[in-house]
Enzyme design. Structure first.
Site, mmCIF file in Angstrom:
data_model
loop_
_atom_site.group_PDB
_atom_site.id
_atom_site.type_symbol
_atom_site.label_atom_id
_atom_site.label_comp_id
_atom_site.label_asym_id
_atom_site.label_seq_id
_atom_site.Cartn_x
_atom_site.Cartn_y
_atom_site.Cartn_z
ATOM 1 N N TYR A 131 0.830 -1.210 0.000
ATOM 2 C CA TYR A 131 0.000 0.000 0.000
ATOM 3 C C TYR A 131 0.860 1.254 0.000
ATOM 4 O O TYR A 131 0.660 2.167 -0.796
ATOM 5 C CB TYR A 131 -0.921 -0.021 1.215
ATOM 6 C CG TYR A 131 -1.723 1.258 1.387
ATOM 7 C CD1 TYR A 131 -2.880 1.468 0.660
ATOM 8 C CD2 TYR A 131 -1.292 2.243 2.269
ATOM 9 C CE1 TYR A 131 -3.613 2.638 0.811
ATOM 10 C CE2 TYR A 131 -2.019 3.412 2.423
ATOM 11 C CZ TYR A 131 -3.178 3.602 1.686
ATOM 12 O OH TYR A 131 -3.881 4.766 1.840
ATOM 13 N N HIS A 435 12.119 38.692 -60.272
ATOM 14 C CA HIS A 435 10.868 38.307 -59.603
ATOM 15 C C HIS A 435 10.554 39.252 -58.437
ATOM 16 O O HIS A 435 9.455 39.800 -58.343
ATOM 17 C CB HIS A 435 10.982 36.854 -59.100
ATOM 18 C CG HIS A 435 9.736 36.325 -58.477
ATOM 19 N ND1 HIS A 435 8.885 35.465 -59.124
ATOM 20 C CD2 HIS A 435 9.183 36.527 -57.249
ATOM 21 C CE1 HIS A 435 7.861 35.169 -58.338
ATOM 22 N NE2 HIS A 435 8.038 35.803 -57.179
ATOM 23 N N GLU A 436 11.538 39.454 -57.544
ATOM 24 C CA GLU A 436 11.311 40.315 -56.384
ATOM 25 C C GLU A 436 11.171 41.783 -56.792
ATOM 26 O O GLU A 436 10.378 42.521 -56.205
ATOM 27 C CB GLU A 436 12.453 40.151 -55.374
ATOM 28 C CG GLU A 436 12.627 38.730 -54.846
ATOM 29 C CD GLU A 436 11.366 38.169 -54.212
ATOM 30 O OE1 GLU A 436 10.559 38.975 -53.700
ATOM 31 O OE2 GLU A 436 11.162 36.946 -54.259
ATOM 32 N N ASP A 511 2.884 32.794 -54.325
ATOM 33 C CA ASP A 511 2.144 33.994 -54.722
ATOM 34 C C ASP A 511 0.790 33.636 -55.326
ATOM 35 O O ASP A 511 -0.229 34.276 -55.038
ATOM 36 C CB ASP A 511 2.954 34.797 -55.742
ATOM 37 C CG ASP A 511 4.297 35.258 -55.174
ATOM 38 O OD1 ASP A 511 4.354 35.484 -53.960
ATOM 39 O OD2 ASP A 511 5.253 35.389 -55.955
#
Length: 615
Positions: A131, A435-436, A511
């Site tokens: 116990y 692209h940027e 995008d």
């Protein structure tokens, strides 16, 4: 105190284990592990003849309660024997003594009682040892702040952590950027401090308050600030802690939590992520939701079962109020909803100044500029931003955090860490630059409410480069033209590639995804289509969040769905055409920007502004 109690239990268990070991050792010693010797059972007549002929070397007579009932012993040839005696026999003992046989009378009653008592004591001792071991060692995993502890003896107990607020507790002044929400909760603080004030005027304070807002906006901090301001105990738990594999455990924990709260009222019960247990009932599939629904039912019953003026305030937090069960939100349960939103620019600056306390910063750092660069950041995001900046300063060997580290930390959070090992071919680098630059030229030309803050062709995360466009001021309303210009800006990268290289690449995937989502939202949610005007549509959806009566319901017809697709396609086509025309008109400026970008790789501040003004 808890450590002393734990050590005391350990000492008791060590003593019990030692005693058990001694008893077990003594018990085992009573057994003989030698090779077993056969025992022969003889009759009473044979035993009397052996006594007459003196064929015995030893005779034992068992005396039970004054009556000799059994005999045993050894024959001259070494054979062991036993013999059952007839009732009330008196001749055997006298005859054995007359023939001078070595005879011993053994009383058996005391021996049997001692053996029985010893066996029972050993059993009880072992049960006691098991116990204490079961209780103590399985409770070692319980956290110090848990109200219900841990282990099998508290399986149905509440796992809410209890904070007894002191002078160092969180206060409302520590919650920055939520002024309207703080005004709403001041009434709750007054209720916790003086509930009789509400009773005297005939008013009832709300039983439950629902804090709604995106993750990291300070819902838990606000709840703790209410408890700290009122100086009352704070029970903190989450919806997932009620849901277990075994049906009924969650309901038991709800009952236990409310019982504990009633003993320490006035107090606050805080349930974080209540949507884990408070979703629409009947929305799940199969029987896997039985435990969650029983827990929700018990929560509803408990909220109806106490008087709101007893000093118990329930606060719950969620970022998905749309999926909560309607019974949970009705008056008398969660009566009040307080919305905490992402901080505005001035609030972001105040939060940055708060987190800057105690940190080593360079004198030239501009927190106002950082606040402008972080739209949409919550308080948790800004705290993480400072930490990322400090880590970057450590890597560079700097003694303090500067503006450069903070801006790099922003880029890291938005786009990911730099990919220094990713070396682009010269042709690919040129494509990324165009692209940027295409995004930047469209954004500069079409948008008057935002500005280009930074352009880079240095790889970060999955992006080969990115353009940071920030609003000039906090905006809460946007026109149709502004949405269309934003879609055109998203198309700027792909349009530039097609104009310069007469072909397209897969670099515009993100995008296109954002542009398509925005165009569809304009048509289906904002009523900004050309033919489908002033109407909102919702596609049929089947999931575990929608109520059962709405799952799979066709909210639009097939013909309407086709019209929506046609409207979205029209917006996408027209804005892509607009992006190409704009870049053709400003091609000279595009070429200048690309030339500088290939040389510098990153443009920002005055240098970027000078180039953009030439477009």
């Amino acid at each position: 105190m808890k450590n002393k109690k734990f050590l005391k239990n350990i000492y008791i268990e060590i003593i019990l284990l030692a005693m058990a070991a001694v008893l077990l050792y003594s018990s085992f010693n009573n057994f003989s592990f030698k090779k077993a010797v056969p025992v022969t059972k003889i009759t009473y007549v044979t035993l009397m003849e052996d006594i007459s002929t003196k064929n015995l070397t030893k005779l034992y007579l068992a005396n039970t309660a004054g009556v000799i009932s059994k005999a045993s012993g050894t024959l001259k040839n070494g054979t062991l024997f036993t013999c059952d005696l007839p009732p009330n026999d008196t001749n055997l003992y006298a005859k054995a003594v007359a023939n001078k046989i070595d005879t011993t009378v053994v009383p058996t009653s005391n021996a049997s009682w001692v053996s029985m008592i010893l066996s029972v004591f050993q059993l009880l001792l072992l049960v006691a040892v098991l116990y204490f071991l079961f209780k103590t060692f399985l409770n070692m995993g319980a956290k110090s702040g848990d109200a219900g502890g841990g282990g099998p003896f508290s399986f149905g107990k509440s796992k809410a952590k209890v904070f007894n607020n002191s002078k160092s507790a969180v206060k409302l002044k520590d919650v920055i950027g939520q002024e309207e929400a703080k005004e709403d909760v001041l009434e709750l603080v007054e209720y916790l401090k003086n509930p009789n004030k509400f009773t005297d005027i005939g008013a009832k304070a709300p039983k439950g308050t629902l804090l709604v807002g995106p993750p990291g906006c300070g819902k838990t901090l606000m709840a703790r600030a209410i408890a700290g301001e009122a100086s009352v105990p704070f029970y903190s738990t989450s919806g997932s802690e009620f849901v277990e594999m075994f049906v009924g455990v969650g309901a038991s924990r709800v009952r236990d939590m409310f019982n504990q709260a009633k003993k320490t009222a006035p107090c606050i019960i805080f349930i974080d992520e209540i949507d884990a247990v408070g979703r629409h009932r009947g929305a799940g599939t199969g029987g896997g939701n039985d435990e969650r629904e029983q827990t929700l039912n018990q929560l509803l019953v408990e909220m109806d079962g106490f008087d709101s003026n007893k000093g118990i305030l329930i606060i719950a937090a969620t970022n998905r109020p749309d999926i909560l069960d309607s019974a949970l939100l009705r008056p008398g349960r969660f009566d009040r909803r307080i919305t905490l939103s992402a901080p505005e620019m001035k609030d972001r600056q105040a939060i940055l100044e708060y987190y800057a306390t105690g940190k080593k910063l360079e004198p030239a750092i501009n927190l106002a500029a950082i606040a402008k660069e972080t739209p949409g950041f919550t308080g948790a995001d800004l705290e993480n931003l400072f930490n990322e900046g400090a880590l970057l300063a450590l890597r560079k060997g700097k003694p303090a955090v500067g503006q450069e580290e903070m801006e790099e930390a922003i880029d890291k959070i938005l786009a990911g860490p730099q990919k220094k090992s990713r070396v682009l071919l010269e042709k690919e680098k040129q494509r990324v630059a165009y692209h940027e630059a295409g995004h930047a030229v469209i954004g500069k030309t079409l948008s008057s409410m935002s500005s280009i803050h930074r352009i880079t062709i240095i790889s970060r995360g999955e992006a080969l480069g990115f353009t940071l466009q920030l609003p000039n001021e906090d905006r809460f309303l946007h026109t149709k033209e502004e949405y269309l210009n934003e879609i055109a800006t998203l198309f700027g990268g792909r349009a530039a590639e097609e104009i310069i290289f007469n072909t397209i690449t897969d670099g515009a995937a993100s995008d296109l995804e954002k542009a398509s989502a925005l165009a569809r939202e304009m048509v289906t949610k904002l009523g900004m289509g050309s033919t489908l005007k002033n109407m909102a549509f919702r596609a049929p959806m089947v999931d575990n969040y929608s109520p059962a009566d709405l799952q799979g319901t066709p909210l639009i017809s097939q013909a309407t769905a086709e019209k929506i697709d046609a409207e979205v396609a029209e917006i996408m086509t027209s804005e892509y055409t607009k992006a190409k025309q704009t870049l053709e008109e400003h091609r000279e400026g595009l070429e200048k920007l690309v030339k500088v970008l290939l040389e510098k790789e990153t443009l920002q501040g005055e240098e970027l502004e000078t180039v953009l003004n030439q477009i």
